[in-house]
Design an enzyme around this catalytic site. Structure first.
Site, PDB file in Angstrom:
ATOM      1  N   CYS A 102     -16.131  22.513 -20.382  1.00  0.00           N
ATOM      2  CA  CYS A 102     -15.726  22.047 -19.104  1.00  0.00           C
ATOM      3  C   CYS A 102     -16.069  22.807 -18.121  1.00  0.00           C
ATOM      4  O   CYS A 102     -17.215  23.103 -17.537  1.00  0.00           O
ATOM      5  CB  CYS A 102     -14.273  21.600 -19.192  1.00  0.00           C
ATOM      6  SG  CYS A 102     -13.548  20.403 -18.149  1.00  0.00           S
ATOM      7  N   LYS A 136     -11.445  10.757 -10.849  1.00  0.00           N
ATOM      8  CA  LYS A 136     -11.532  11.590 -12.183  1.00  0.00           C
ATOM      9  C   LYS A 136     -11.939  10.885 -13.241  1.00  0.00           C
ATOM     10  O   LYS A 136     -11.853   9.674 -13.655  1.00  0.00           O
ATOM     11  CB  LYS A 136     -10.076  12.061 -12.340  1.00  0.00           C
ATOM     12  CG  LYS A 136      -9.856  13.267 -13.397  1.00  0.00           C
ATOM     13  CD  LYS A 136      -8.504  13.556 -13.427  1.00  0.00           C
ATOM     14  CE  LYS A 136      -8.120  14.558 -14.479  1.00  0.00           C
ATOM     15  NZ  LYS A 136      -6.693  15.173 -14.587  1.00  0.00           N
ATOM     16  N   SER A 183     -11.536  15.243 -18.971  1.00  0.00           N
ATOM     17  CA  SER A 183     -10.432  15.358 -17.906  1.00  0.00           C
ATOM     18  C   SER A 183     -10.976  16.365 -16.908  1.00  0.00           C
ATOM     19  O   SER A 183     -10.658  17.439 -16.824  1.00  0.00           O
ATOM     20  CB  SER A 183      -9.162  15.720 -18.386  1.00  0.00           C
ATOM     21  OG  SER A 183      -8.285  16.026 -17.664  1.00  0.00           O
ATOM     22  N   HIS A 223     -13.799  17.854 -23.848  1.00  0.00           N
ATOM     23  CA  HIS A 223     -12.592  18.586 -24.422  1.00  0.00           C
ATOM     24  C   HIS A 223     -12.712  18.145 -25.805  1.00  0.00           C
ATOM     25  O   HIS A 223     -11.666  17.708 -26.005  1.00  0.00           O
ATOM     26  CB  HIS A 223     -11.348  18.613 -23.813  1.00  0.00           C
ATOM     27  CG  HIS A 223     -11.311  19.530 -22.411  1.00  0.00           C
ATOM     28  ND1 HIS A 223     -11.294  21.022 -22.347  1.00  0.00           N
ATOM     29  CD2 HIS A 223     -11.275  18.993 -21.137  1.00  0.00           C
ATOM     30  CE1 HIS A 223     -11.318  21.237 -21.201  1.00  0.00           C
ATOM     31  NE2 HIS A 223     -11.333  20.178 -20.647  1.00  0.00           N
ATOM     32  N   GLU A 268     -11.922  19.860 -28.204  1.00  0.00           N
ATOM     33  CA  GLU A 268     -10.819  20.486 -28.916  1.00  0.00           C
ATOM     34  C   GLU A 268      -9.499  19.916 -28.321  1.00  0.00           C
ATOM     35  O   GLU A 268      -8.303  20.508 -29.403  1.00  0.00           O
ATOM     36  CB  GLU A 268     -10.768  21.926 -28.454  1.00  0.00           C
ATOM     37  CG  GLU A 268     -10.148  22.226 -27.037  1.00  0.00           C
ATOM     38  CD  GLU A 268     -11.155  21.922 -25.901  1.00  0.00           C
ATOM     39  OE1 GLU A 268     -10.514  22.157 -24.743  1.00  0.00           O
ATOM     40  OE2 GLU A 268     -12.257  21.366 -25.967  1.00  0.00           O
ATOM     41  N   ARG A 308       2.375  14.210 -16.542  1.00  0.00           N
ATOM     42  CA  ARG A 308       2.547  15.173 -15.439  1.00  0.00           C
ATOM     43  C   ARG A 308       2.136  15.070 -14.134  1.00  0.00           C
ATOM     44  O   ARG A 308       2.929  15.056 -13.061  1.00  0.00           O
ATOM     45  CB  ARG A 308       1.951  16.320 -15.983  1.00  0.00           C
ATOM     46  CG  ARG A 308       1.916  17.709 -14.929  1.00  0.00           C
ATOM     47  CD  ARG A 308       0.837  18.741 -15.141  1.00  0.00           C
ATOM     48  NE  ARG A 308      -0.395  18.012 -15.037  1.00  0.00           N
ATOM     49  CZ  ARG A 308      -1.668  18.680 -15.506  1.00  0.00           C
ATOM     50  NH1 ARG A 308      -1.756  19.746 -16.257  1.00  0.00           N
ATOM     51  NH2 ARG A 308      -2.684  17.808 -15.024  1.00  0.00           N
TER      52      ARG A 308
END
Length: 305
Positions: free
Chosen positions: A142, A163, A192, A235, A237, A249
């Site tokens: 990333c 995004k 992300s 990502h 992972e 969030r």
């Protein structure tokens, strides 16, 4: 073979509950095996979460790995206890004379800053340069991928119109590459991020090769130096609920955030996520360890060049 990780690392008990066999350093020291040395420069704010995510993937291979954690002297984590950092992480300056078979450099929450405006950019740049001569193969993930592309190859990151957030399908452009051994024609990966890179910039760099891309998420996996540098813009992972946590969030903070694409069952955030990236994530990491670390690293680690 199990992972050899620091005693009392929080990930140990979490992964044991998932039936993942980990080996403490004290027990591993009695075995006459030269483990592969993997160092993780963890720049993510929730370090314990990232440690667990990465160790979970590294465990899915038959080789013994010795995992170490590196930190920056020029930056103090605000979201991880000082005691944890002191117990399990070492400053780069204390590790600069060591050599490693593999390295993972994570994302960081500074993607919308110019690289030179990031307070720890000088130290990160030094680590990037160090990795070229002290590590057999490095995974840049990333933000680290865009930072590494900029440092090593002069590729400038660009702001995305909105995004890139969700689980996106990707196609493989180089199916013959060992990194994709066992992959299907299409694979999914979480993204992300607010920034990306231009495909034409990468294509115009003779040292770089695009290995996989997505119609929606853009260039995803790139390689240089025959796999000594691997850049991943997503990502793989991430655990099942990471995007859910990020989404809720940001909603709670009143930030303009769209629901992650292709993530919740029936596109309803009240439902559970549909996990469709885990199998390929495990393949990606096990292929990296096997073909780009284990099969390329010299038996005498001091001979890494």
């Amino acid at each position: 073979m199990p992972l050899n990780i620091p005693d009392k690392l929080p990930a140990v008990e979490l992964l044991k509950a998932e039936n993942i066999f980990v080996l403490s350093k004290s027990r591993a020291s009695s075995q006459d095996i030269r483990p592969l040395r993997i160092v993780i420069l963890n720049l993510m704010p929730l370090k314990i979460t990232t440690e667990t995510d990465l160790i979970r993937l590294l465990s899915n291979n038959p080789l013994q790995l010795e995992v170490s954690f590196m930190k920056l002297k020029s930056h103090t984590s605000k979201n991880t206890p000082v005691e944890h950092m002191q117990a399990f992480y070492r400053d780069f300056e204390l590790m600069r004379d060591e050599r490693f078979d593999g390295m993972i450099i994570t994302g960081a929450p500074v993607e919308q800053f110019n690289f030179e405006d990031v307070t720890y950019w000088p130290e990160v740049s030094e680590i990037f340069a160090w990795a070229k001569t002290h590590v057999t193969s490095t995974l840049y993930i990333c933000w680290a991928a865009f930072a590494g592309l900029y440092f090593h190859h002069g590729i400038t990151k660009v702001d995305e119109p909105k995004k890139v957030f969700g689980i996106f399908p990707h196609r493989i452009l180089t199916p013959q590459m060992p990194i994709f051994r066992g992959f299907d024609d299409e694979f999914f990966m979480p993204h992300s991020r607010h920034t990306g890179c231009r495909k034409e910039d990468v294509e115009n760099c003779p040292e770089l090769q695009i290995l996989a891309e997505s119609d929606e998420a853009g260039v995803c996996i790139m390689m240089a130096r025959n796999g000594r540098e691997i850049y991943i813009t997503g990502h793989s992972e991430y655990s099942p609920y990471t995007l859910d946590t990020e989404y809720k969030r940001d909603l709670g903070k009143g930030l303009p955030i769209q629901m992650p694409k292709n993530y919740y069952k029936d596109d309803n955030p009240e439902n559970q996520p549909v996990v469709r990236w885990r199998a390929h994530a495990n393949l990606l990491f096990s292929n990296w360890i096997n073909y780009y670390v284990y099969q390329e690293t010299p038996y005498d680690i001091t001979q890494i060049r």
